[in-house]
Design a protein around this motif. Structure first.
Motif: not given
Length: 153
Positions: A122-127
């Motif tokens: 939830l806190n990984d921009k790419e994911r």
């Protein structure tokens, strides 16, 4: 939609009345909470607030630092929709607040079996970007963000 539900009979809470927030006041947790409180749960016709997945106390804002943090509590330890709920929260905040705000979405400690991996996703921009490019997942998120259900409260 009852097939395969992890929590088929969730506890539903009454929605408390809220006082109006002055328009000229600084951004605070109430502003953010009011923005996300009506997001519909992916499995139930209730809001995240009604299911106590979210509360005003689970939101923190530091306007000076440009930081918003939401900690949500899934209704069950093995909630398969926790990532979808987090994506809904993130997208709603991205749509409603300036891009300079850093947004952190987290699962309440101890409330989910795979809490660490969900928090990382939830806190990984790419994911997050990749998840929102998936048409089926995006439709599910958009359905949860649709405000038509709020009139039935």
């Amino acid at each position: 939609m009852t097939v395969g539900m992890i929590n088929a009979n969730p506890v539903v809470h009454e929605r408390p009345e809220r006082a109006a927030h002055p328009a000229h006041a600084a951004l605070d947790a109430l502003d953010v909470f009011d923005t996300v409180r009506d997001i519909k749960d992916p499995e139930h016709p209730y809001s995240l607030e009604q299911l106590s997945v979210l509360s005003q106390e689970s939101v923190s804002v530091d306007e000076k630092l440009g930081h918003i943090q939401i900690t949500f509590t899934p209704t069950v330890q093995h909630c398969s929709m926790a990532t979808v709920i987090g994506l809904c929260l993130r997208l709603k905040l991205m749509q409603n607040f300036p891009p300079h705000f850093k947004i952190d979405i987290k699962v309440a400690p101890g409330s989910l079996a795979n809490e660490e991996s969900v928090n990382k996703q939830l806190n990984d921009k790419e994911r997050v970007a990749a998840a929102l490019e998936n048409p089926n997942l995006r439709q599910l998120v958009d359905d949860c963000l649709c405000s038509d259900h709020s009139s039935s409260y």
